[in-house]
Design a protein around this motif. Structure first.
Motif, PDB file in Angstrom:
ATOM      1  N   GLN A 147       0.585  -1.093   0.604  1.00 20.12           N
ATOM      2  CA  GLN A 147      -0.068   0.471   0.010  1.00 20.12           C
ATOM      3  C   GLN A 147       0.517   1.533  -0.054  1.00 20.12           C
ATOM      4  OE1 GLN A 147      -2.542   0.745   3.356  1.00 20.12           O
ATOM      5  NE2 GLN A 147      -4.225   1.854   2.350  1.00 20.12           N
ATOM      6  N   GLN A 182      -3.008   5.189  -2.637  1.00 21.60           N
ATOM      7  CA  GLN A 182      -3.422   4.705  -2.978  1.00 21.60           C
ATOM      8  C   GLN A 182      -3.868   3.045  -2.592  1.00 21.60           C
ATOM      9  OE1 GLN A 182      -0.765   3.094  -6.008  1.00 21.60           O
ATOM     10  NE2 GLN A 182       0.546   5.067  -6.212  1.00 21.60           N
ATOM     11  N   GLY A 183      -4.858   2.472  -2.614  1.00 17.98           N
ATOM     12  CA  GLY A 183      -5.086   1.415  -2.469  1.00 17.98           C
ATOM     13  C   GLY A 183      -4.640   0.638  -2.540  1.00 17.98           C
ATOM     14  N   PRO A 184      -4.608  -0.766  -1.594  1.00 21.97           N
ATOM     15  CA  PRO A 184      -3.715  -2.171  -1.422  1.00 21.97           C
ATOM     16  C   PRO A 184      -3.527  -2.906  -2.898  1.00 21.97           C
ATOM     17  CG  PRO A 184      -4.567  -2.031   0.234  1.00 21.97           C
ATOM     18  CD  PRO A 184      -5.341  -0.813  -0.588  1.00 21.97           C
TER      19      PRO A 184
END
Lengths: 120, 111
Positions: free
Chosen positions: A37, A41-43
């Protein structure tokens, strides 16, 4: 039920150095995931294990990242050599399939607190 | 490939007001959709999921989500926001045993 354990929580290294992260999943969970991550940002999935076999490592930068899950329990993610862009939180998660893909526990990932890596 | 999009980077709500965090999806076949929440310096926590059945799914901490097939949306809702709901919220879709996450929406609830 104990949660997903990760260590270390924080790590600061110089670029080109190496680092290793450890994860112990929830007991009995056959599937283990490593996500990256980056801030804002998203994982993003790096690698997925089913027991001690790799299911998906398509987004793992294999020239510098490696992961193993010996004996199908805990796992280690290694980065060597590290780059500045590897600065991120590395999240470990585990899951089990209870009652098939549509079952109540299906695909409910339980995450650890994460390991925050800073590369200088 | 499956994907989800969260069109808002940040949502600001006054305490006591209803909140909505938006998510749209793009999948082939029937979608398996999830919402997770992340508090500062913590891992992601599962809130709820939609697999099949009722379009309104109830989850943890008073949250619910509405699945809308025609609009390809899965918005997260809560009737009355709390300051403690302030966190980062992620929508996700299942793809072959793993989850694909959106970029996240930061929810800020002010007193």
């Amino acid at each position: 039920e104990a949660g997903v354990a990760q260590s270390p929580r924080y790590k600061i290294i110089e670029k080109r150095q190496s680092v290793a992260f450890w994860c112990n999943p929830i007991s009995g969970h056959a599937t283990l995931y490593w996500y990256q991550q980056i801030l804002g940002q998203g994982p993003k999935l790096l690698i997925q294990f089913q027991n001690n076999g790799v299911v998906d490592d398509s987004q793992l930068p294999k020239d510098r990242f490696s992961a193993e899950r010996l004996k199908g329990v805990d796992s280690t993610l290694k980065i060597q050599p590290a780059k500045l862009e590897d600065s991120a939180v590395y999240l470990c998660a585990s899951s089990q399939i209870r009652g098939g893909p549509g079952g109540p526990g299906a695909n409910v990932l339980t995450f650890g607190a994460g390991s925050r890596l800073t590369v200088l | 490939a499956q994907s989800v999009a969260q069109p808002e980077d940040q949502v600001n709500v006054a305490e006591g007001n209803p909140l909505t965090v938006k998510c749209t999806y793009s999948v082939s076949g029937n979608p398996y959709l999830f919402w997770y929440v992340q508090y500062p310096n913590r891992g992601l926590q599962f809130l709820l999921k939609y697999i099949t059945g009722d379009n309104l799914v109830k989850g943890s901490y008073g949250f619910e989500a509405e699945f809308n097939k025609s609009q390809t949306s899965f918005h997260l809702k809560k009737p009355s926001a709390l300051v403690s709901d302030s966190a980062l919220y992620f929508c996700a879709v299942r793809e072959v045993g793993k989850l694909i996450f959106g970029q996240g929406t930061e929810l800020s609830v002010k007193p």
